[in-house]
Design an enzyme around this catalytic site. Structure first.
Site, short mmCIF file in Angstrom:
data_model
loop_
_atom_site.label_atom_id
_atom_site.label_comp_id
_atom_site.label_asym_id
_atom_site.label_seq_id
_atom_site.Cartn_x
_atom_site.Cartn_y
_atom_site.Cartn_z
N ASP A 9 0.75 -1.08 0.19
CA ASP A 9 -0.09 -0.08 -0.03
C ASP A 9 0.82 1.31 0.04
O ASP A 9 2.09 1.14 0.40
CB ASP A 9 -0.94 -0.03 1.21
N TYR A 41 -0.09 8.60 -2.75
CA TYR A 41 0.11 8.40 -4.31
C TYR A 41 -0.84 9.12 -5.15
O TYR A 41 -0.56 9.26 -6.40
CB TYR A 41 0.07 6.67 -4.51
N ASN A 73 -5.89 1.55 -3.89
CA ASN A 73 -6.51 1.86 -5.03
C ASN A 73 -5.86 2.67 -6.30
O ASN A 73 -5.97 2.10 -7.44
CB ASN A 73 -7.75 2.72 -4.58
N THR A 74 -5.12 3.55 -5.76
CA THR A 74 -4.39 4.18 -6.88
C THR A 74 -3.46 3.26 -7.55
O THR A 74 -3.47 3.42 -8.99
CB THR A 74 -3.60 5.28 -6.53
N CYS A 184 -10.37 4.10 -1.52
CA CYS A 184 -9.24 4.35 -0.92
C CYS A 184 -8.98 3.54 0.30
O CYS A 184 -9.78 3.67 1.06
CB CYS A 184 -8.70 5.76 -0.67
N HIS A 186 -7.46 3.80 2.82
CA HIS A 186 -7.30 4.76 4.08
C HIS A 186 -8.37 5.15 4.62
O HIS A 186 -8.84 5.32 5.63
CB HIS A 186 -6.44 5.95 3.77
#
Length: 270
Positions: A9, A41, A73-74, A184, A186
């Site tokens: 991550d 990111y 996710n990015t 995301c 987070h």
């Protein structure tokens, strides 16, 4: 097969996925690497995210992992297909599992997605959702302040609530949304406050549970599940501050974590 599962991550958010994997398939051993030094990111270019992701992957490949979970996710949006094509181990991301879970929950086919700038810019969730059901209406919103807030350990309280409320104003103006994807890893750490802001009538979906379920299925299909005794010596690595990482990890796991080290990620050759 006692080789570990690798989880990467951009920071601490992927710990929500790691925790769920540990809960659902407790015999498995995990090695987690969070790039907290270079987080977030989301604002970075696709080229930067690709480079950083490969550096994380190369580090874990040295640990002889049997599967890779891209719990960002990015990174999933920008690198998953390339990773899957180049690596000789199973690789999964968090976008497709999250999309499937949201479609199971929505009653009116209006789904909201919040994520980093990179994830939203990639349209990855729009594509994933509409590839399953082309009638899905997607409202996507970038929330660039959320990840830095989580990485600093600001998970609740007045500051967190104010930032979330102001960030979600455009989304709250859309009265049709009945399901919201936390795009995301987070963001589940802010879930309670996000739920208060958007209202109880909206179902919030995190990809963590679905990603863990898919991890279990793929390990089974490839005959990679650990059939022996549980292996509990999980390893955690961070490229940044160990103190903040430890604090957030304790909140997720409800206990202290062992085997945490700060590491420097060398440049990888792709």
């Amino acid at each position: 097969m006692k080789r570990p599962i690798g989880v990467i991550d951009s920071g601490v958010g992927g710990l929500t996925v790691a925790h769920e994997i540990m809960r659902q398939i407790p015999k498995e051993r995990l090695i987690y690497l969070g790039d907290t030094l270079r987080c977030p990111y989301g604002p970075r270019t696709k080229e930067e995210v690709n480079k950083f992701t490969w550096e994380l992957v190369e580090f874990l490949l040295e640990k002889n992992i049997k599967m890779l979970v891209v719990a960002c996710n990015t990174a999933t949006a920008f690198t998953l297909e390339e990773l899957q094509s180049k690596l000789n181990i199973p690789v999964i991301g968090v976008i497709q599992p999250g999309a499937r879970a949201a479609i199971n929950f929505t009653q009116n086919n209006h789904i909201g997605v919040i994520g980093t700038e990179g994830t939203i810019r990639s349209n990855a969730y729009n594509k994933a959702l509409q590839s399953i059901n082309e009638d899905i209406q997607v409202s996507a919103l970038a929330c660039p302040l959320f990840v830095p807030m989580v990485e600093q350990g600001t998970l609740k309280g007045e500051v967190a609530e104010r930032v979330i409320k102001e960030s979600l104003i455009p989304l709250n103006n859309n009265k049709k949304i009945d399901t919201l994807i936390l795009g995301c890893t987070h963001y589940p750490l802010l879930k309670d406050t996000i739920q208060r802001v958007v209202g109880e009538h909206i179902t919030i979906v995190s990809s963590s549970e679905e990603t863990a379920r898919e991890t279990s299925i793929i390990l089974d299909v490839h005959d990679l599940l650990n059939q022996g005794n549980p292996v509990y010596d999980h390893q955690f690595y961070t490229t940044g501050d160990v103190g903040i990482f430890t604090k957030i990890a304790q909140g997720i796991f409800n206990s202290s974590i062992d085997n945490l080290q700060a590491v420097r990620i060398e440049k990888a050759v792709i």
